[in-house]
Enzyme design. Structure first.
Site: not given
Ligand code: NAD
Length: 275
Positions: A218-220, A244, A119
């Site tokens: 760490g992704s839903s 996760n 992304h």
């Molecule tokens: P998501 O928010 O949908 O899922 C995150 C998952 O990680 C959740 O299930 C949560 O319970 C879990 N989680 C949180 N902290 C954790 C930890 N310390 N250890 C293990 N699991 C943990 O995120 P996604 O699937 O990446 O999708 C969201 C979209 O948003 C992506 O496409 C991304 O581009 C964008 N995004 C990016 C960032 C970043 O660059 N850091 C932050 C937020 C969103």
């Protein structure tokens, strides 16, 4: 995480060429919030769409005002033990590359070398007119020069690297334009409603094609652009491991699922896999 979880995870990944697919949960321990974690799900959020950004000058003004405030905090974020462990898995262990949905560049900072930023990255800005690129940090200087006195501190960083800003102050915010052609600038990230560039997807597919196992961290997996790699791995009958906190859309495909903190589980697994 139990000892059994760790043993199953290590068994699944050992002696394999592993591709790691990461999401926002990999960076929460660096202070960057996720979208769908337990704490963030309760907060209503309305991320900007590509169409809004391109068509509506007020949306762009709002985006850049919030970004001007949020960027310094995002830039301060440092890799956490999960990023470090993933870099170690590439340098001394079975990892052949990382596909990340994150836009924070923390895998690079941790030392990962083969990284596909699905992304994009907030560290760069692109002109919608001529395609010229500019570093986000340089743009921060221009944002401040154009908006003297617009100094608000971000107490709450949003997942997109922006921050909550007093709506009244946004109306007078001046938006910078491209230094080459005067065109509109956009952060070099894939907004909702926008496609991942074909060459980036190709690089990700290439990694998946060379993989013998997939590790999701760490992704839903709610977003299809990440989930499709899990589906492809499952179709190819590759072992899929998921680390996760909480459920994911890919759980039914997982050979092993560890419900735990990435910053705890990954270092423990890397200690064994990098021996
Ligand atoms: P998501 O928010 O949908 O899922 C995150 C998952 O990680 C959740 O299930 C949560 O319970 C879990 N989680 C949180 N902290 C954790 C930890 N310390 N250890 C293990 N699991 C943990 O995120 P996604 O699937 O990446 O999708 C969201 C979209 O948003 C992506 O496409 C991304 O581009 C964008 N995004 C990016 C960032 C970043 O660059 N850091 C932050 C937020 C969103």
């Amino acid at each position: 995480m139990t000892n059994r979880d760790l043993r199953d995870l290590v068994r699944t990944l050992r002696y394999m060429r592993v591709v790691v697919l990461t999401g926002a949960g990999c960076s929460t321990e660096s202070g960057i919030p996720d979208y769908r974690g337990e704490e963030t799900r309760r907060r209503a959020r309305n991320p900007i769409t590509f169409q809004e950004f391109v068509r509506d000058p007020q949306s762009r003004q709002r985006y850049w005002a919030r970004s001007a405030v949020g960027w310094p905090k995002l830039r301060q974020a440092r890799p956490n033990p999960a990023h470090d462990a993933i870099a170690r898995l590439e340098a001394d262990g079975p990892c052949i590359g990382v596909i990340t949905q994150n836009v924070d560049r923390l895998h690079h900072e941790a030392g990962s070398r083969e990284v596909v930023e699905l992304h994009g990255a907030l560290a760069e800005v692109r002109c919608l007119g001529c395609g010229e690129r500019e570093g986000r940090q340089q743009l921060q200087g221009r944002l401040h020069a154009l908006n003297p006195g617009f100094e608000q501190t971000a107490d709450e960083l949003a997942p997109d690297g922006d921050a909550v800003v007093d709506p009244e102050s946004i109306a007078s915010f001046t938006v910078p334009v491209c230094l080459q052609c005067g065109g509109e600038l956009k952060p070099d990230v894939v907004f909702f409603g926008e496609n991942v560039p074909a060459d980036v997807v190709d690089r990700a597919w290439d990694l998946i094609d060379r993989a013998e196992a997939l590790l999701v961290v760490g992704s839903s997996l709610a977003v299809y652009s990440g989930f499709r790699f899990v589906k492809r791995a499952a179709e190819r009958r590759l072992p899929v491991a998921i680390v996760n906190r909480g459920p994911t859309r890919g759980d039914e495909f997982a050979w092993v699922k560890v419900d735990g903190q990435a910053g705890t589980v990954l270092p423990a697994a890397a200690d064994i896999l990098c021996q």
